[in-house]
Design an enzyme around this catalytic site. Sequence first.
Site, PDB file in Angstrom:
ATOM      1  N   PHE A 115       0.858  -1.187   0.000  1.00  0.00           N
ATOM      2  CA  PHE A 115       0.000   0.000   0.000  1.00  0.00           C
ATOM      3  C   PHE A 115       0.885   1.226   0.000  1.00  0.00           C
ATOM      4  O   PHE A 115       2.049   1.162   0.402  1.00  0.00           O
ATOM      5  CB  PHE A 115      -0.902  -0.005   1.242  1.00  0.00           C
ATOM      6  CG  PHE A 115      -2.364   0.011   0.910  1.00  0.00           C
ATOM      7  CD1 PHE A 115      -3.014  -1.158   0.556  1.00  0.00           C
ATOM      8  CD2 PHE A 115      -3.092   1.194   0.953  1.00  0.00           C
ATOM      9  CE1 PHE A 115      -4.362  -1.147   0.241  1.00  0.00           C
ATOM     10  CE2 PHE A 115      -4.446   1.214   0.641  1.00  0.00           C
ATOM     11  CZ  PHE A 115      -5.088   0.043   0.289  1.00  0.00           C
ATOM     12  N   GLN A 235      -7.509  15.217   3.005  1.00  0.00           N
ATOM     13  CA  GLN A 235      -6.871  14.392   1.982  1.00  0.00           C
ATOM     14  C   GLN A 235      -7.749  14.173   0.752  1.00  0.00           C
ATOM     15  O   GLN A 235      -8.921  13.811   0.877  1.00  0.00           O
ATOM     16  CB  GLN A 235      -6.542  13.021   2.572  1.00  0.00           C
ATOM     17  CG  GLN A 235      -5.912  12.059   1.579  1.00  0.00           C
ATOM     18  CD  GLN A 235      -5.454  10.789   2.249  1.00  0.00           C
ATOM     19  OE1 GLN A 235      -6.229   9.880   2.495  1.00  0.00           O
ATOM     20  NE2 GLN A 235      -4.170  10.724   2.578  1.00  0.00           N
ATOM     21  N   HIS A 237      -7.976  11.669  -2.252  1.00  0.00           N
ATOM     22  CA  HIS A 237      -7.485  10.374  -2.735  1.00  0.00           C
ATOM     23  C   HIS A 237      -7.274  10.497  -4.228  1.00  0.00           C
ATOM     24  O   HIS A 237      -8.133  11.027  -4.933  1.00  0.00           O
ATOM     25  CB  HIS A 237      -8.516   9.294  -2.410  1.00  0.00           C
ATOM     26  CG  HIS A 237      -8.008   7.896  -2.592  1.00  0.00           C
ATOM     27  ND1 HIS A 237      -7.712   7.371  -3.824  1.00  0.00           N
ATOM     28  CD2 HIS A 237      -7.747   6.914  -1.701  1.00  0.00           C
ATOM     29  CE1 HIS A 237      -7.284   6.124  -3.671  1.00  0.00           C
ATOM     30  NE2 HIS A 237      -7.296   5.820  -2.395  1.00  0.00           N
ATOM     31  N   LEU A 247     -14.572   5.800  -4.788  1.00  0.00           N
ATOM     32  CA  LEU A 247     -13.204   5.395  -4.531  1.00  0.00           C
ATOM     33  C   LEU A 247     -12.786   4.157  -5.334  1.00  0.00           C
ATOM     34  O   LEU A 247     -13.505   3.167  -5.381  1.00  0.00           O
ATOM     35  CB  LEU A 247     -13.081   5.079  -3.035  1.00  0.00           C
ATOM     36  CG  LEU A 247     -11.701   4.675  -2.536  1.00  0.00           C
ATOM     37  CD1 LEU A 247     -10.742   5.833  -2.664  1.00  0.00           C
ATOM     38  CD2 LEU A 247     -11.795   4.218  -1.089  1.00  0.00           C
ATOM     39  N   GLU A 250      -6.487   2.094  -3.426  1.00  0.00           N
ATOM     40  CA  GLU A 250      -5.043   2.105  -3.642  1.00  0.00           C
ATOM     41  C   GLU A 250      -4.511   0.684  -3.825  1.00  0.00           C
ATOM     42  O   GLU A 250      -3.423   0.487  -4.386  1.00  0.00           O
ATOM     43  CB  GLU A 250      -4.426   2.725  -2.379  1.00  0.00           C
ATOM     44  CG  GLU A 250      -3.049   3.229  -2.495  1.00  0.00           C
ATOM     45  CD  GLU A 250      -2.713   4.076  -1.263  1.00  0.00           C
ATOM     46  OE1 GLU A 250      -3.466   5.023  -0.952  1.00  0.00           O
ATOM     47  OE2 GLU A 250      -1.714   3.775  -0.606  1.00  0.00           O
ATOM     48  N   ARG A 281      -0.681   9.549  -0.842  1.00  0.00           N
ATOM     49  CA  ARG A 281      -1.798  10.047  -1.635  1.00  0.00           C
ATOM     50  C   ARG A 281      -1.682  11.521  -1.993  1.00  0.00           C
ATOM     51  O   ARG A 281      -2.052  11.921  -3.106  1.00  0.00           O
ATOM     52  CB  ARG A 281      -3.094   9.814  -0.861  1.00  0.00           C
ATOM     53  CG  ARG A 281      -3.404   8.347  -0.748  1.00  0.00           C
ATOM     54  CD  ARG A 281      -4.561   8.089   0.177  1.00  0.00           C
ATOM     55  NE  ARG A 281      -4.876   6.668   0.197  1.00  0.00           N
ATOM     56  CZ  ARG A 281      -5.743   6.107   1.021  1.00  0.00           C
ATOM     57  NH1 ARG A 281      -6.382   6.855   1.906  1.00  0.00           N
ATOM     58  NH2 ARG A 281      -5.973   4.817   0.979  1.00  0.00           N
ATOM     59  N   HIS A 351     -11.480  12.853   0.340  1.00  0.00           N
ATOM     60  CA  HIS A 351     -11.565  11.521   0.921  1.00  0.00           C
ATOM     61  C   HIS A 351     -11.534  11.464   2.440  1.00  0.00           C
ATOM     62  O   HIS A 351     -12.320  10.753   3.058  1.00  0.00           O
ATOM     63  CB  HIS A 351     -10.402  10.691   0.355  1.00  0.00           C
ATOM     64  CG  HIS A 351     -10.417   9.258   0.751  1.00  0.00           C
ATOM     65  ND1 HIS A 351     -11.491   8.439   0.488  1.00  0.00           N
ATOM     66  CD2 HIS A 351      -9.501   8.481   1.385  1.00  0.00           C
ATOM     67  CE1 HIS A 351     -11.231   7.217   0.940  1.00  0.00           C
ATOM     68  NE2 HIS A 351     -10.038   7.217   1.504  1.00  0.00           N
ATOM     69  N   ARG A 393      -2.726  11.301   5.773  1.00  0.00           N
ATOM     70  CA  ARG A 393      -2.849   9.937   6.275  1.00  0.00           C
ATOM     71  C   ARG A 393      -2.354   8.925   5.246  1.00  0.00           C
ATOM     72  O   ARG A 393      -2.599   9.087   4.050  1.00  0.00           O
ATOM     73  CB  ARG A 393      -4.318   9.644   6.616  1.00  0.00           C
ATOM     74  CG  ARG A 393      -4.548   8.205   7.012  1.00  0.00           C
ATOM     75  CD  ARG A 393      -5.964   7.947   7.464  1.00  0.00           C
ATOM     76  NE  ARG A 393      -6.967   8.010   6.406  1.00  0.00           N
ATOM     77  CZ  ARG A 393      -7.153   7.074   5.473  1.00  0.00           C
ATOM     78  NH1 ARG A 393      -6.385   6.011   5.425  1.00  0.00           N
ATOM     79  NH2 ARG A 393      -8.110   7.214   4.563  1.00  0.00           N
TER      80      ARG A 393
END
Lengths: 578, 248
Positions: A115, A235, A237, A247, A250, A281, A351, A393
Amino acid sequence: MIHEFDVVVVGAGGAGLYCALEAGRKARTAVISKLYPVRSHTGAAQGGIGAALGNVEEDRAEWHAFDTVKGGDYLADQKAATLLADEAIGAVYHLENLGLPFNRTPDGRIDQRRFGGHTRNFGEAPVRRACYAADRTGHMILQTLFQQCIKHDVAFHDEFQLVDVFIENNRCSGLAAVELATGDLHVFRAKAVLLATGGFGRLFRITSNAYANTGDGPAVLARRGVPLEDMEFFQFHPTGIRGLGILITEAVRGEGGVLRNRNGERFMEKYAPGLLDLAPRDMISRAILTEIGEGRGVKGDRSADDYVLLDASHLGKDVIAAKLPEISDFCRTYLGIDPAAEPIPVQPTAHYAMGGIPTDDRGRVAVDDKGTIIEGLYAAGECACVSVHGANRLGTNSLVDLVVFGRRAGLDISGYVGQAGLPDLPRDLVDKGLEPIARLRERTGGPAPEPLREKMQDLMMQKVGIFRRGKDMAEAVGEIEELRGHYREIGLLDRGREFNTSLLEILELGNLLDLAYLTACSALRRRESRGAHAREDFPGRDDAAWLKHSLARLDGDRVEIGDKHVDISIWPPKPRKY
Amino acid sequence: MKIILEIQRFNPKKNQFPYFQRYEIGAEPNDRLLDVLMRLQRTVDPTLGLRKSCAHGICGSDAMVIDGHERLACKTLVKEVASGDGAVVRIEPLRTMPVQRDLMVDQGSFFAHYRKVKPYLINSEEVREKERLQSPEERARFDDATKCILCAACYSACPVRQKTNAAYIGPAAIVQASRFIEDGRDRGFEERLPDLDFSDGVWPCVNFFECTRVCPRSIKVTYLINLTKRRITDYRKPKGDNSRAKPG
């Protein structure tokens, strides 16, 4: 109607349910939620939950903690991030023991995958740390926790919307909520209240967030004088479905998917030569906007709805079926394409809120730099800011956050309510809390709520989005002030009492407007670029002046912003390169 | 283009009977039907009652009957139900549950049936600080059932529940039971048996397959019901007991 409990949990997502399970062992606990329990947005989390189990290659909690701090551009509190990474391991095993159906390695252990931003040995190379249940990990966490709540007979009040939290002399005594079914106002008197109301991505036009993600908890507290921490960090994404914002996990890139521009170039080679498509991100979202801005989006016209391509076609049908089935379903449903055959058109989507209600590492709401707490008031999950995510994050850490800190808050509450008495409900506070709804119900006419919502979402997207400039944000602050003024004139057109969803939507809009105001003011004040807060007029990170959290206090029509120190006791800040 | 939404309205406090109201509204072929309904509620008729949340088919809030079939409004694109200008889309609330307001139904019985089958892992063997081992093959055996989002589409579409036995626990509850029965880590088969092996348990199902047809998660619901029936008869065989192995 007045109810009395030891503990009232607001929100039935992962953090709320985990807390209710822990607190409910000893104390009379109720969960109130504006949705049915399994409808909460934890269920939309896809790719995985990070924990250094080391099941498929060497890994250490310390590396996870470091990645979290670096990913957050050194604004995360380092001891809290260490706690997050340490306790993630036990939390994942606990979830498995409760029945969570993780994907497995050939030898039967929990499988792990790559990730963004998760590395071995302090940044050497990507590591397989994300434990996952196909690409519906959040769904499985939510289901598993709700199943346990059934087993342990947790009491639910479904479809109750939070209206106010009662705080006097740094002591919380309960809350008010409106019941959707009847329109009645309920007062809950409690020794402890935990807010776990989730995020507020509905501030923005394009978002991966649910309709329900309107930040009710933080907004209610802000109106009661509780400052909100780090609101400028929101954030985006990088991979939302073009136009819809849905979404695309990832994990597509974790499994080997690649981003490409109109020329077929793997553009992340330029921006993050080490981690490429698995960079954090914030960096990838900026890279996409830069590509689009320089005419290399697929349309090539530099417009707001231009996009790039996420190519997973080389992964093959079997990998996609076994590890990314939901993504495959979204692509078929909303785009009419098969990701095993064609690339997915994507653009960044709002996000996750890194900021929110300031808490300590036991979930207690702490209102200033000295750690002064409001007795009996707790927060956990996305609505809270511990801070473990800092300025950005890392993927999978939202699920880690809500299980680790939901549980920690539950444990602390359990101890606290054992020795605390039931506080008195200050009558004038209760009356004041119920007033706004009464006023809304009396007023007829006034501005329609929908244009206010659209205006807010557009200006947050355009002026307080991925790239920011002082001039734009100053305008945004002024425009939000105006919108807040119009909002006060709104009347309720649906006069029915029962199942009046219009009433709830208007309350939610009010919450969003207050959070938009705090976000824009906090963003305007921070004159540097850090993590998700990227200013074209202040492009560098400035540790000397800005290595500090912000605490924004709403005082009627004004916002006062103060500082809070960052814990950098383990890893001294370094430039953030991937 | 402009489409016509023909929506069933009913407020039990005001109306004696449900009625249909027609709205003309602009829509793009690629809009989700939920987007159109929300636009209608937010700009035309704020009194329209409906539930929604995630808007991409994972929270299970917005199941409704669209042109006669149970679907999620957020997983239905306008072009799938409206061919062009003036096309009519008929929208009704889920069936077999009391209407609360317009498209909102009381899911109390649905969740009560779900809770009844003990939808949680039953296993009191101790594990310490590690996972229980499970092979990928064992994990795959109950994968389909884990996709359920409890949207109640199957519960609404079931002809048995609609016409012959309203007390039938319904497809979703059995899927949830199957999710644990087929999980090698679970030890609760016998505990769940009384809630499945009785006249309103698994046996009323006579394979209409409507549940499978409407499931927005493409779960093989009818298959899982039949599998659960088979687990029960297999369990009883060595005991020479086939007393309730037939419907009824």
